[in-house]
Design an enzyme around this catalytic site. Structure first.
Site, PDB file in Angstrom:
ATOM      1  N   SER A   4      10.553 -79.442 106.282  1.00 19.94           N
ATOM      2  CA  SER A   4      10.423 -78.037 105.877  1.00 19.94           C
ATOM      3  C   SER A   4       9.872 -77.087 106.931  1.00 19.94           C
ATOM      4  O   SER A   4       9.884 -75.872 106.732  1.00 19.94           O
ATOM      5  CB  SER A   4       9.558 -77.929 104.623  1.00 19.94           C
ATOM      6  N   SER A  14      11.835 -75.816 103.438  1.00 21.11           N
ATOM      7  CA  SER A  14      11.348 -74.832 102.514  1.00 21.11           C
ATOM      8  C   SER A  14      10.592 -73.662 103.149  1.00 21.11           C
ATOM      9  O   SER A  14      10.445 -72.621 102.507  1.00 21.11           O
ATOM     10  CB  SER A  14      10.418 -75.502 101.503  1.00 21.11           C
ATOM     11  N   LYS A  16       2.487 -69.170 104.855  1.00 24.95           N
ATOM     12  CA  LYS A  16       3.384 -69.699 103.819  1.00 24.95           C
ATOM     13  C   LYS A  16       2.675 -69.609 102.466  1.00 24.95           C
ATOM     14  O   LYS A  16       1.485 -69.904 102.369  1.00 24.95           O
ATOM     15  CB  LYS A  16       3.760 -71.147 104.140  1.00 24.95           C
TER      16      LYS A  16
END
Lengths: 483, 93
Positions: free
Chosen positions: A173, A149, A74
């Site tokens: 997320s 997210s 990420k």
């Protein structure tokens, strides 16, 4: 032999049996990234370094537990000498001088950091529509959001590009995109994984975790991600077990809590039905269901939308155009430099949360909002403490529905915030929770959430693994044509 | 929540509000604050705050210098710097 949709375990076996070389594995991964470029799952690729590392591994065998496994990281984790944007224009030129502890741990285990995945800007969003680098598409349908997210990570795993990815979870997320993309994702106990080198959103809620195709792969990842880190004062100094050792142990007699206050009739019929079927499945595995009460649970989302913006407004004050990241052109004076840098560098959702945070922390409102929310946070945690006296785990749907269309939540931020209704409570209480695929609604995957008591990741993974070895929802792969 | 409050908190946050979006931002913030006002309904008398789920005192480590001087590494990432400092527009005339 295709590497698409393979698990970490599969790939380790293929490498060991020399069905594929490390270099071929990395090359094939980049081929998959390129044939899935429409997903927009990656912001930055690390191709040259990855191939070099693979070649080295082909020459000199590594003893690392994840040697040669390509992992998508990420873009919130600092990666030394590899651009780290956090989905923001503010950091579009930021090359970190060091790597996050999580990245170091995974790379020390032999992982190859294949690239940085797209995400909602500064992890603020539930649909991957707030990234400066564009929306991410859900592999199950190009018009569907992947959730957020950690949407780029979820999409990369769901499309079978990588077997696993890293994510972070402040209010859902990891779990919400895992649910919407049909993969498995775990948010560990707060403090289990070091936050050093993670770009902070809300420091008392943020936690990194693995996203993969199976609970077993999440356990394999977690084994390498956890460490006690002196550089993070909230890093737990607790024994780190082998998270794979109890996976196959029977769950007969396990007590699963069902939250009385979550009225599932407010969900789509088909979503409630999928949940009921999972209950029956767990009953067939020998689990018992117990109704529990979490009296303050309905206050989780409003509590979160005070605590998280407050911490965000404080954390994001570091982006001032002075030490790193973007700076506006031709600042007239220091204040102009701050204001224009921040106004040009942040997107609308980030600005909105900074403004809410500044409001609830301002002198006249601190007690009414911030202190009040922290008191309610205590009540929510107390509710969980009481519930875990009666049950081993708490089961809820992960999300209110399956993946929605891009743009469909309209202009109302609160509708988007409610997307995390079921996931936020575990962050407020610091508890571990995971999401596993447990059914389909209108041809789209949907997830089941299991929340555990403090440090009970092994048990959660065991409960999830028992489900997965007796069902096939986690084996479904996207055809990419659902709307 | 009114435009004046929004202007004040925007300044506290060192953010400029685009006049075109002022109405929309004010309305959004008002709705969010109304939404979190639900918290008012709870009696929290005598309840201590929970600032961090661990509630453990941060462990201290030995007071030894571990950091290396990496001045050049950090300065080269700054938008503007000289050999020793981050540079910003002149503050004192």
């Amino acid at each position: 032999m295709s590497i698409q949709f393979k698990t970490i375990k599969d790939l380790l076996t293929m490498l060991k049996n020399k069905d594929i070389s490390n270099k071929e594995l990395v090359k094939d991964t980049y081929s998959l990234i390129k044939s899935n470029v429409h997903l927009n799952a990656f912001v930055t690729l690390n191709e040259e370094m990855s191939l070099k590392k693979a070649e080295e591994l082909d020459k000199n065998k590594s003893s690392g537990n994840l040697a040669g496994i390509p992992i998508a990281q990420k873009d919130l984790f600092c990666t030394k000498d590899l651009r780290t944007t956090c989905g923001s224009k503010m950091l579009s030129n930021f090359i970190p001088p060091y790597s996050a502890t999580v990245i170091e741990n995974l790379e020390n285990a032999g992982c190859i950091s294949i690239g940085k995945t797209n995400m909602d800007e500064f992890a603020m969003g539930s649909s991957n529509e707030t990234s400066f680098y564009g929306n991410v598409a859900n592999p199950w349908g190009s018009n569907l959001v992947p959730g957020g997210s950690s949407g780029g990570s979820a999409a990369a795993v769901a499309a079978g590009i990588v077997s696993a990815a890293t994510g972070t979870d402040t209010g859902g997320s990891i779990r919400q995109p895992a649910s919407l993309c049909g993969i498995t994702g775990l948010k560990p106990t707060y403090g289990r994984i070091s936050r050093w080198g993670m770009i902070a959103f809300a420091s008392s809620l943020d936690q990194a975790g693995p996203m993969a195709r199976t609970a077993e792969d999440c356990a394999i990842m977690l084994n390498e991600m956890c460490s006690h880190d002196l550089r993070d004062t909230t890093s737990l100094d607790e024994e780190i077990p082998d998270f794979t050792s109890d996976l196959s142990t029977s769950i007969k007699g396990l007590k699963i809590g069902i939250v009385k206050e979550f009225d599932l009739s407010m969900l789509d019929n088909s979503v409630a039905q999928v949940f009921e079927e999972s209950k029956k499945h767990y009953e067939s595995l020998g689990a018992e269901f117990v109704e529990i009460s979490l009296p303050n649970i309905s206050l989780s989302v409003p509590t979160y939308y005070v605590v998280a913006p407050a911490e965000c407004s404080s954390n994001l004050s570091r982006f001032d155009g002075v030490k790193f990241g973007k700076r506006c052109e031709n600042p007239q004076n220091l204040e102009d430099l701050y204001i224009r840098t921040r106004s040009e560098g942040f997107g609308d959702e980030v600005k909105r949360r900074i403004l809410i945070g500044s409001y609830v922390l301002s002198a006249g409102f601190y007690d009414a909002y911030y202190k009040k929310a922290q008191q309610v946070r205590r009540l929510i945690k107390n509710d969980f403490d009481n519930a875990f006296k009666k049950v081993d785990t708490i089961m809820t749907p992960t999300t209110r529905g399956a993946a929605f269309s891009s743009g469909s939540k309209g202009d109302d931020p609160i509708q988007m915030y409610l997307e995390d209704l079921f996931t936020i409570p575990a962050n407020l209480a610091g508890l571990p929770a995971l999401s596993i695929p447990n059914g389909m609604v209108d041809g789209k995957p949907i997830g089941l959430q299991l929340i555990g008591n403090f440090l009970q990741e092994s048990k959660l993974l065991q409960i999830a693994h028992n489900f997965q070895i007796s069902s096939d929802w986690h084996l479904k792969t996207p055809s990419g044509d659902i709307n | 929540m009114d435009k004046k409050t929004v202007t004040t908190i925007a300044y506290l946050s060192r953010l400029a509000i685009d006049p075109k979006n002022e109405d929309k931002i004010t309305k959004d913030l008002e709705n969010i604050i109304k939404f979190v006002d639900q918290l008012d309904s709870v009696d929290t008398n005598g309840i201590s705050v929970l600032t961090n789920p661990l509630e453990k005192t941060a462990k201290t480590r030995d007071d030894k210098v571990t950091a290396k001087n990496r001045k050049d590494t950090f300065l080269e990432r700054a938008p503007e710097s000289n050999e020793d400092y981050f540079l910003v527009p002149r503050v004192v005339e």
